[in-house]
Scaffold this active site. Structure first.
Site, PDB file in Angstrom:
ATOM      1  N   ASP A 159     -18.817  -2.900   9.735  1.00 14.26           N
ATOM      2  CA  ASP A 159     -20.153  -2.818   9.118  1.00 14.26           C
ATOM      3  C   ASP A 159     -20.135  -2.590   7.611  1.00 14.26           C
ATOM      4  O   ASP A 159     -21.171  -2.305   7.015  1.00 14.26           O
ATOM      5  CB  ASP A 159     -20.990  -1.715   9.778  1.00 14.26           C
ATOM      6  CG  ASP A 159     -21.414  -2.074  11.195  1.00 14.26           C
ATOM      7  OD1 ASP A 159     -21.326  -3.269  11.548  1.00 14.26           O
ATOM      8  OD2 ASP A 159     -21.825  -1.171  11.940  1.00 14.26           O
ATOM      9  N   HIS A 205       1.479  -9.569   6.644  1.00 10.21           N
ATOM     10  CA  HIS A 205       1.923  -8.289   7.197  1.00 10.21           C
ATOM     11  C   HIS A 205       0.832  -7.217   7.094  1.00 10.21           C
ATOM     12  O   HIS A 205       1.085  -6.045   7.393  1.00 10.21           O
ATOM     13  CB  HIS A 205       3.181  -7.847   6.431  1.00 10.21           C
ATOM     14  CG  HIS A 205       3.997  -6.798   7.107  1.00 10.21           C
ATOM     15  ND1 HIS A 205       4.271  -5.582   6.538  1.00 10.21           N
ATOM     16  CD2 HIS A 205       4.620  -6.788   8.316  1.00 10.21           C
ATOM     17  CE1 HIS A 205       5.010  -4.861   7.349  1.00 10.21           C
ATOM     18  NE2 HIS A 205       5.243  -5.563   8.431  1.00 10.21           N
ATOM     19  N   LYS A 217       4.925   3.879   6.054  1.00 13.17           N
ATOM     20  CA  LYS A 217       5.157   3.396   4.697  1.00 13.17           C
ATOM     21  C   LYS A 217       4.315   4.283   3.781  1.00 13.17           C
ATOM     22  O   LYS A 217       3.128   4.029   3.531  1.00 13.17           O
ATOM     23  CB  LYS A 217       4.736   1.940   4.534  1.00 13.17           C
ATOM     24  CG  LYS A 217       5.393   0.986   5.569  1.00 13.17           C
ATOM     25  CD  LYS A 217       4.491   0.740   6.724  1.00 13.17           C
ATOM     26  CE  LYS A 217       4.843  -0.474   7.557  1.00 13.17           C
ATOM     27  NZ  LYS A 217       6.175  -0.629   8.027  1.00 13.17           N
ATOM     28  N   HIS A 244       8.201   4.337  11.315  1.00 12.13           N
ATOM     29  CA  HIS A 244       7.627   3.078  10.844  1.00 12.13           C
ATOM     30  C   HIS A 244       6.627   3.300   9.704  1.00 12.13           C
ATOM     31  O   HIS A 244       5.989   2.370   9.233  1.00 12.13           O
ATOM     32  CB  HIS A 244       6.926   2.359  12.013  1.00 12.13           C
ATOM     33  CG  HIS A 244       6.624   0.919  11.768  1.00 12.13           C
ATOM     34  ND1 HIS A 244       5.344   0.454  11.539  1.00 12.13           N
ATOM     35  CD2 HIS A 244       7.430  -0.165  11.694  1.00 12.13           C
ATOM     36  CE1 HIS A 244       5.371  -0.849  11.356  1.00 12.13           C
ATOM     37  NE2 HIS A 244       6.626  -1.259  11.439  1.00 12.13           N
ATOM     38  N   LYS A 292      -2.521  -4.853   7.732  1.00 11.05           N
ATOM     39  CA  LYS A 292      -3.201  -4.222   8.865  1.00 11.05           C
ATOM     40  C   LYS A 292      -4.528  -3.684   8.335  1.00 11.05           C
ATOM     41  O   LYS A 292      -4.593  -2.591   7.755  1.00 11.05           O
ATOM     42  CB  LYS A 292      -2.375  -3.078   9.462  1.00 11.05           C
ATOM     43  CG  LYS A 292      -1.078  -3.519  10.130  1.00 11.05           C
ATOM     44  CD  LYS A 292       0.087  -3.465   9.222  1.00 11.05           C
ATOM     45  CE  LYS A 292       1.381  -3.781   9.970  1.00 11.05           C
ATOM     46  NZ  LYS A 292       2.506  -4.021   9.059  1.00 11.05           N
ATOM     47  N   ASP A 303       4.174  13.890  -7.168  1.00 13.90           N
ATOM     48  CA  ASP A 303       3.664  15.062  -7.903  1.00 13.90           C
ATOM     49  C   ASP A 303       2.378  15.656  -7.345  1.00 13.90           C
ATOM     50  O   ASP A 303       1.616  16.265  -8.091  1.00 13.90           O
ATOM     51  CB  ASP A 303       3.436  14.700  -9.372  1.00 13.90           C
ATOM     52  CG  ASP A 303       4.739  14.441 -10.103  1.00 13.90           C
ATOM     53  OD1 ASP A 303       5.813  14.705  -9.534  1.00 13.90           O
ATOM     54  OD2 ASP A 303       4.681  13.973 -11.252  1.00 13.90           O
TER      55      ASP A 303
END
Length: 441
Positions: free
Chosen positions: A236, A229, A407, A405, A231, A412
């Protein structure tokens, strides 16, 4: 009629025998795995209610591969170097050498735990740019790809061959023709619509492209439930991207059914990119059986900024559920507030307890979830937790403009977390995930 009764007299004990053997198999198997008894009981109940279908589901979805190590990480040079560096940093922390302000001291235990459970090396001198939507993210990605001189490494759960995917594909082909090395990993289930002609086109252009854990007969095993899952993009060795945005048009243009897709991604420049690179190259070894550890993929860099970053990766093959443990510890360390955005809210019991404990202790806990979801079952599951959370004074908010979508977690004003992991059991236990923790140093 009598003949039919005789057949039933023979068949019924046979079926009952298979029924009992199936249940005993699951019980013995889970006991040998030292599995949580509650999970064992759950599977037994499934088998009692749905004996045949339940057994098939157990074979495909019920096994725990954390100890089996789908990806053998130990012994890989990059991983061993990271482990050595992590242990050196643990020693420095124990000697009191790494923390010089209150914000970092608050998260000492979190930082140490992530070093111990996943070799999440602490990197400093990073520049971090928060990308708040698909348009900003793809603009930054396309610009980074166009600037590539040596190599491009991509790893995505979903890579659609649509407008955005097509633009990226053409850049990759052109860069390969210019002599840039391009390596690409996509998840076989997440990118199911990519057919053989796509991969042939990539390989014909000189792009090394693999799908992760292919789901094909006869290799259709229980590993189908364990998806990559992540991404990740590295260009470079100087620029890296991580977050929740896949390569698909809906992240930029939205969809007719759900409206805009609100998501968050991060662009990182600095030594944290080296850690991202290690995550990618470990997965690359799994799909290609080729170990890459040349120093050119880990260039020495001047400080690009002042941000402290820990890249955390975990999956069904890692020793510990590192991301879940990190979220638990971050919530437990909160003194003022915990803000969370997640498309799916189905946390583990430990994280659920941590959130309720924090809220009951006076911490301002707020959770943002979508009002509409791309999966009806997960929407119902997420909402099933709300009543007990409200009773503990946890505040829930519904994103209404489209589909949320993102996450993201903020604690604090001293800790931020952005990555691919949802606040659910699949991300905690079954998926290969990666997140970035940002510490306000």
């Amino acid at each position: 009629m009598e003949s039919l009764q005789n057949i039933l007299n023979i068949v019924n004990p046979f079926i009952m025998g298979i029924y009992v053997i199936s249940i005993l198999f699951v019980v013995v198997f889970t006991v040998l795995e030292n599995r949580n008894p509650l999970k064992t009981i759950s599977w037994v109940l499934v088998l009692i209610m749905l004996p045949v279908i339940g057994f098939v589901f157990f074979i495909f979805f019920g096994q725990n591969f954390r100890k089996e190590k789908i990806i053998a990480r130990k012994g890989l040079r990059n991983v061993d170097l990271l482990s050595n560096l992590a242990h050196a940093q643990i020693h420095r922390i124990s000697e009191g050498e790494m923390f010089d302000n209150q914000a970092l001291e608050q998260h000492r235990n979190l930082i140490t735990m992530l070093l111990n459970n996943s070799n999440a090396v602490v990197t400093i001198g990073n520049r971090v740019k928060i990308l708040q939507n698909g348009t900003d993210t793809f603009d930054a990605i396309l610009q980074a790809l166009e600037s590539a001189k040596k190599f491009i490494h991509l790893e995505y759960y979903i890579f659609d061959n649509d407008e955005i995917g097509g633009k990226i594909k053409e850049i990759l082909k052109r860069k390969t023709a210019e002599g840039v090395e391009v390596r690409m990993i996509v998840d076989d289930v997440g990118s199911w619509e990519l057919k053989k002609p796509f991969f042939k086109e990539m390989w014909d252009a000189g792009i090394q492209a693999y799908s992760f854990l292919q789901v094909r007969f006869p290799n259709l095993t229980s590993k189908v439930n364990y998806r990559n899952h992540r991404k990740i993009l590295i260009v470079d060795g100087y620029t890296g991207f991580i977050g929740g945005i896949n390569i698909a048009d809906r992240y930029k243009y939205g969809s007719e059914k759900y409206g805009i897709w609100r998501d968050t991604h991060v662009k990182i420049e600095g030594d944290a990119v080296n850690t991202l690179q290690t995550v990618f190259l470990t997965d690359w070894f799994f799909v290609s059986q080729t170990e890459i550890h040349d120093r050119k993929y880990f260039p020495t860099k001047e400080p690009a900024g002042q941000k402290m970053v820990q890249i955390v990766a975990s999956g069904p093959d890692s020793d510990w559920p590192a991301i879940m443990m990190g979220i638990f510890q971050a919530i437990a360390s909160a003194r003022k507030y915990v803000y969370i955005a997640t498309p799916y809210f189905m946390p583990s019991e430990s994280v659920l307890l941590a959130l309720k404990t924090a809220a009951l202790g006076g911490v301002d806990v707020r959770i943002l979830i979508p009002e509409r979801s791309d999966a009806f079952v997960t929407l119902l599951s997420s909402r099933s937790f709300i009543r007990e959370m409200l009773d503990a004074d946890v505040k829930f908010y519904f994103y209404q403009k489209g589909f949320l979508h993102s996450k993201v977690m903020i604690v604090d004003n001293s800790l931020g977390v952005v990555g691919s992991a949802n606040m659910d059991f699949r991300s905690f236990e079954q998926n290969y995930e990666a997140t970035a923790s940002f510490l306000m140093n």
